[in-house]
Every structure is written in structure tokens, then in C-alpha cells.
Enzyme design. Structure first.
Site, PDB file in Angstrom:
ATOM      1  N   GLU A 162      -3.201   5.942  40.077  1.00  0.00           N
ATOM      2  CA  GLU A 162      -4.611   5.987  39.647  1.00  0.00           C
ATOM      3  C   GLU A 162      -5.209   4.586  39.602  1.00  0.00           C
ATOM      4  O   GLU A 162      -6.401   4.401  39.861  1.00  0.00           O
ATOM      5  CB  GLU A 162      -4.713   6.713  38.293  1.00  0.00           C
ATOM      6  CG  GLU A 162      -4.504   8.214  38.465  1.00  0.00           C
ATOM      7  CD  GLU A 162      -3.935   8.936  37.259  1.00  0.00           C
ATOM      8  OE1 GLU A 162      -3.951   8.377  36.152  1.00  0.00           O
ATOM      9  OE2 GLU A 162      -3.446  10.070  37.446  1.00  0.00           O
TER      10      GLU A 162
ATOM     11  N   GLY B 196      -0.772  15.705  38.294  1.00  0.00           N
ATOM     12  CA  GLY B 196      -1.830  16.460  37.631  1.00  0.00           C
ATOM     13  C   GLY B 196      -2.287  17.684  38.407  1.00  0.00           C
ATOM     14  O   GLY B 196      -3.323  18.265  38.105  1.00  0.00           O
TER      15      GLY B 196
ATOM     16  N   ASN C 257       3.131   9.238  29.740  1.00  0.00           N
ATOM     17  CA  ASN C 257       1.978   8.416  30.130  1.00  0.00           C
ATOM     18  C   ASN C 257       0.733   9.156  29.646  1.00  0.00           C
ATOM     19  O   ASN C 257       0.342  10.157  30.235  1.00  0.00           O
ATOM     20  CB  ASN C 257       1.967   8.238  31.655  1.00  0.00           C
ATOM     21  CG  ASN C 257       0.709   7.562  32.156  1.00  0.00           C
ATOM     22  OD1 ASN C 257      -0.059   6.997  31.376  1.00  0.00           O
ATOM     23  ND2 ASN C 257       0.497   7.608  33.467  1.00  0.00           N
ATOM     24  N   TRP C 258       0.152   8.649  28.580  1.00  0.00           N
ATOM     25  CA  TRP C 258      -0.981   9.357  27.976  1.00  0.00           C
ATOM     26  C   TRP C 258      -2.297   9.131  28.719  1.00  0.00           C
ATOM     27  O   TRP C 258      -3.300   9.762  28.411  1.00  0.00           O
ATOM     28  CB  TRP C 258      -1.120   8.944  26.497  1.00  0.00           C
ATOM     29  CG  TRP C 258      -0.213   9.738  25.593  1.00  0.00           C
ATOM     30  CD1 TRP C 258       0.960  10.354  25.947  1.00  0.00           C
ATOM     31  CD2 TRP C 258      -0.405  10.013  24.202  1.00  0.00           C
ATOM     32  NE1 TRP C 258       1.504  10.993  24.854  1.00  0.00           N
ATOM     33  CE2 TRP C 258       0.684  10.800  23.768  1.00  0.00           C
ATOM     34  CE3 TRP C 258      -1.392   9.657  23.276  1.00  0.00           C
ATOM     35  CZ2 TRP C 258       0.816  11.248  22.459  1.00  0.00           C
ATOM     36  CZ3 TRP C 258      -1.257  10.102  21.951  1.00  0.00           C
ATOM     37  CH2 TRP C 258      -0.169  10.889  21.557  1.00  0.00           C
ATOM     38  N   LYS C 259      -2.293   8.188  29.668  1.00  0.00           N
ATOM     39  CA  LYS C 259      -3.528   7.893  30.420  1.00  0.00           C
ATOM     40  C   LYS C 259      -4.682   7.647  29.443  1.00  0.00           C
ATOM     41  O   LYS C 259      -4.464   7.093  28.368  1.00  0.00           O
ATOM     42  CB  LYS C 259      -3.815   9.022  31.416  1.00  0.00           C
ATOM     43  CG  LYS C 259      -2.579   9.331  32.286  1.00  0.00           C
ATOM     44  CD  LYS C 259      -2.864  10.203  33.457  1.00  0.00           C
ATOM     45  CE  LYS C 259      -1.581  10.425  34.248  1.00  0.00           C
ATOM     46  NZ  LYS C 259      -1.763  11.201  35.445  1.00  0.00           N
TER      47      LYS C 259
ATOM     48  N   GLY D 123       2.903  12.926  32.577  1.00  0.00           N
ATOM     49  CA  GLY D 123       1.511  12.783  32.167  1.00  0.00           C
ATOM     50  C   GLY D 123       1.129  13.881  31.188  1.00  0.00           C
ATOM     51  O   GLY D 123       1.433  13.824  29.990  1.00  0.00           O
ATOM     52  N   GLY D 124       0.472  14.907  31.699  1.00  0.00           N
ATOM     53  CA  GLY D 124      -0.100  15.967  30.867  1.00  0.00           C
ATOM     54  C   GLY D 124       0.844  16.533  29.819  1.00  0.00           C
ATOM     55  O   GLY D 124       0.454  16.715  28.655  1.00  0.00           O
TER      56      GLY D 124
ATOM     57  N   HIS E 186       0.400   2.258  38.764  1.00  0.00           N
ATOM     58  CA  HIS E 186       0.186   3.708  38.816  1.00  0.00           C
ATOM     59  C   HIS E 186      -0.802   4.032  39.934  1.00  0.00           C
ATOM     60  O   HIS E 186      -1.738   3.270  40.174  1.00  0.00           O
ATOM     61  CB  HIS E 186      -0.335   4.213  37.459  1.00  0.00           C
ATOM     62  CG  HIS E 186      -0.334   5.704  37.374  1.00  0.00           C
ATOM     63  ND1 HIS E 186      -1.316   6.474  37.950  1.00  0.00           N
ATOM     64  CD2 HIS E 186       0.550   6.564  36.819  1.00  0.00           C
ATOM     65  CE1 HIS E 186      -1.026   7.750  37.738  1.00  0.00           C
ATOM     66  NE2 HIS E 186       0.096   7.828  37.050  1.00  0.00           N
TER      67      HIS E 186
ATOM     68  N   SER F  29       3.574  16.317  37.726  1.00  0.00           N
ATOM     69  CA  SER F  29       3.655  17.691  37.221  1.00  0.00           C
ATOM     70  C   SER F  29       5.037  18.043  36.682  1.00  0.00           C
ATOM     71  O   SER F  29       5.478  19.191  36.793  1.00  0.00           O
ATOM     72  CB  SER F  29       3.212  18.692  38.300  1.00  0.00           C
ATOM     73  OG  SER F  29       1.843  18.479  38.633  1.00  0.00           O
TER      74      SER F  29
ATOM     75  N   GLU G 231       6.167   8.738  42.248  1.00  0.00           N
ATOM     76  CA  GLU G 231       5.162   9.741  41.905  1.00  0.00           C
ATOM     77  C   GLU G 231       4.319  10.074  43.135  1.00  0.00           C
ATOM     78  O   GLU G 231       3.354   9.363  43.440  1.00  0.00           O
ATOM     79  CB  GLU G 231       4.238   9.212  40.806  1.00  0.00           C
ATOM     80  CG  GLU G 231       4.946   8.881  39.517  1.00  0.00           C
ATOM     81  CD  GLU G 231       3.993   8.898  38.329  1.00  0.00           C
ATOM     82  OE1 GLU G 231       4.208   9.699  37.430  1.00  0.00           O
ATOM     83  OE2 GLU G 231       3.012   8.140  38.341  1.00  0.00           O
TER      84      GLU G 231
HETATM   85  P1  PGA Z   1       1.308  14.492  35.428  1.00  0.00           P
HETATM   86  O1  PGA Z   1       1.086  12.908  35.559  1.00  0.00           O
HETATM   87  O2  PGA Z   1       2.643  14.694  34.753  1.00  0.00           O
HETATM   88  O3  PGA Z   1       0.153  14.968  34.578  1.00  0.00           O
HETATM   89  O4  PGA Z   1       1.296  15.058  36.797  1.00  0.00           O
HETATM   90  C1  PGA Z   1       2.152  12.062  35.865  1.00  0.00           C
HETATM   91  C2  PGA Z   1       1.675  10.631  35.979  1.00  0.00           C
HETATM   92  O5  PGA Z   1       0.596  10.403  36.546  1.00  0.00           O
HETATM   93  O6  PGA Z   1       2.353   9.699  35.511  1.00  0.00           O
END
Ligand code: PGA
Length: 254
Positions: free
Chosen positions: A93, A168, A8-10, A228-229, A91, A207, A162
Site C-alpha cells: 500500500e 484484503g 498490521n492494523w493499517k 491485516g483485517g 508494504h 487474507s 504479500e
Molecule cells: P489482509 O492484509 O490480511 O487484510 O489481507 C494483509 C496486509 O496487508 O498486511
């Protein structure tokens, strides 16, 4: 079930990062026992097609309507038209920053399925909810409220658990917390749609990184990871593809 590794590149990535996608795709092609996808900013979906190989390309959100006066929004049809084969909905967010309700997420999931996209529905509790001992009840409530209906093909739906406090933050959920929640989600799915609920992949996210991917993927009912990251760079995502392949191999031999 084949492990499913989804990046997930956000809100990260420009055309300068397309080479990264090719590097991931080249690596993924060597591990055909793993399903790999990247959910990109919508601006990169069309451009990513040429270098994607077997990697699925997805969106990170979609509007519930097919078209109309919704300035700035993107419909599932538009994502599909640009070459996407999947979409994340719900998600945390989006749920938090854009106040998306379970009903809104459910409508988006239904729209994405109708557009021919596979769907990853995200669920997860806040730290306060976990500390209050209500994580499981909260997540199952979210799951039931966000699920688009029993008639939809379960094989096209995945759930991503999640925990918000793990996203993150570098703080991964403990193995027993992940295993317990995934078992609860599986039971919730089977309770809602019967044995078809066994076919729905349940991903963990929060994470996830090259150091913990193998352990997470080895847990019962963890069918993949939403990353994500660590998905932004081939240097960190490719070793996670390898970890998934190792787990798939071990499962096959067992
Ligand atoms: P993260 O993000 O791996 O950077 O914690 C995961 C996500 O929000 O899908």
C-alpha cells in the site's frame, strides 16, 4: 524457528481499541512458543505499552531520515522512543499509493535497524505480474533492491511475502504458490548472504484468517503471518495465535 504472528492494523484504531490489544496480549501470554507483534497506527504505540504484555508493538512505516523538515512523517527514532520494537517497511500500500521505490524501502529498512528496531520488509507481485508468469523474478528483484545490506543482523530482519491480489480481497494464495515463492525467497536470501539467510523469517500475508492460518503456517518456509483485517479483533486474531502454537508444537515433536 518460532512462528511469528504479526498484526498490521493499517489506518484503523483509536484509544477505544486499546482494550482489544490487552485481550490479544492476555491470550498471547498463554502461548510462549509463538512470537506475537502488532503494528499499530503511530498514535497508539505509546498508549499500547501498558497492556501489551509480551506482544511486540511496531510501526507500519518510517522515514529514512532521523529528523528534519518532513511534515507529517515519523522517523524510526520516534517510533522507538514511543516504545516500538519493530517496523514494517515497503508494504504494497505504501509502494503503490506513495510510490515508494525499492531504494526508498531499503533506506527505511536501514534507518529502522539503526534505530534499534526489528524490520519486516514486504514484497509481493500484482495479479498482472503473476499472470504474466513473472511473479518470482519480480519478487526477488524487489527483495534484492529493498534488503538493507549483508552487514545487518539477519535475525532482526523478516520478509513478508504479500501478493497484492491477496491483500484484503479474501482471496488467499494457493498453498503451492506460497510454498514455491517462499522457497524462492529463501534461496534468494541464502544466495545473497549465505547460511545467515536461513535465519531470516519469511512471513506470508494476504487474507490470512483463523480458517487458513494453520494450513499456511504448516507450509515449508512459512515462518509466520502478517495479518491485516483479522488482526483488528481479538476474536479473530487469538485463534490464529493458537494455530501458530499448534504448528510450533507439532514441529517440535516431529
Ligand atoms: P489482509 O492484509 O490480511 O487484510 O489481507 C494483509 C496486509 O496487508 O498486511
Amino acid at each position: 524457528m518460532r512462528p511469528y504472528l504479526v498484526g498490521n492494523w493499517k489506518m484503523n484504531g483509536t484509544s477505544a481499541d486499546l482494550a482489544e490489544i490487552s485481550r490479544i496480549a492476555e491470550h498471547a501470554a498463554r502461548f510462549d512458543m509463538v512470537d506475537v507483534a502488532l503494528c499499530l497506527p503511530a498514535t497508539l504505540i505509546a498508549a499500547a505499552q501498558s497492556g501489551r504484555g509480551t506482544v511486540g508493538i511496531g510501526g507500519q512505516d518510517c522515514h529514512a531520515e532521523t529528523s528534519g523538515a518532513y511534515t507529517g512523517s515519523i522517523s524510526a527514532e520516534m517510533l522507538a522512543g514511543a516504545g516500538a520494537s519493530l517496523c514494517i517497511v515497503g508494504h504494497s500500500e505504501r509502494r503503490t499509493a506513495f510510490a515508494e521505490s525499492d531504494a526508498a524501502v531499503q533506506a527505511k529498512a536501514a534507518a529502522a535497524l539503526a534505530a534499534g528496531l526489528d524490520v519486516i520488509i514486504c514484497v509481493g507481485e500484482s495479479l498482472a505480474t503473476r499472470e504474466a508468469g513473472e511473479a518470482e523474478a519480480f519478487v526477488l528483484h524487489q527483495l534484492h533492491g529493498s534488503w538493507p545490506g549483508a552487514a545487518d543482523a539477519p535475525s532482526r530482519l523478516a520478509i513478508a511475502y504479500e501478493p497484492i491480489w491477496a491483500i484484503g480481497t479474501g482471496r488467499t494464495a494457493q498453498a503451492d504458490e506460497v510454498a514455491a515463492m517462499h522457497a524462492a525467497i529463501r534461496a534468494g536470501l541464502v544466495g545473497a548472504i549465505g547460511t545467515a539467510g536461513q535465519a531470516v523469517r519469511i512471513l506470508y500475508g494476504g487474507s490470512a484468517n483463523p480458517g487458513n492460518a494453520h494450513a499456511l503456517l504448516s507450509l515449508n518456509d512459512v515462518g509466520g503471518l502478517l495479518v491485516g483485517g483479522a488482526s483488528l479483533k481479538a476474536d479473530t486474531f487469538n485463534p490464529m495465535i493458537e494455530a501458530a502454537a499448534q504448528v510450533a508444537k507439532a514441529r517440535k515433536l516431529a
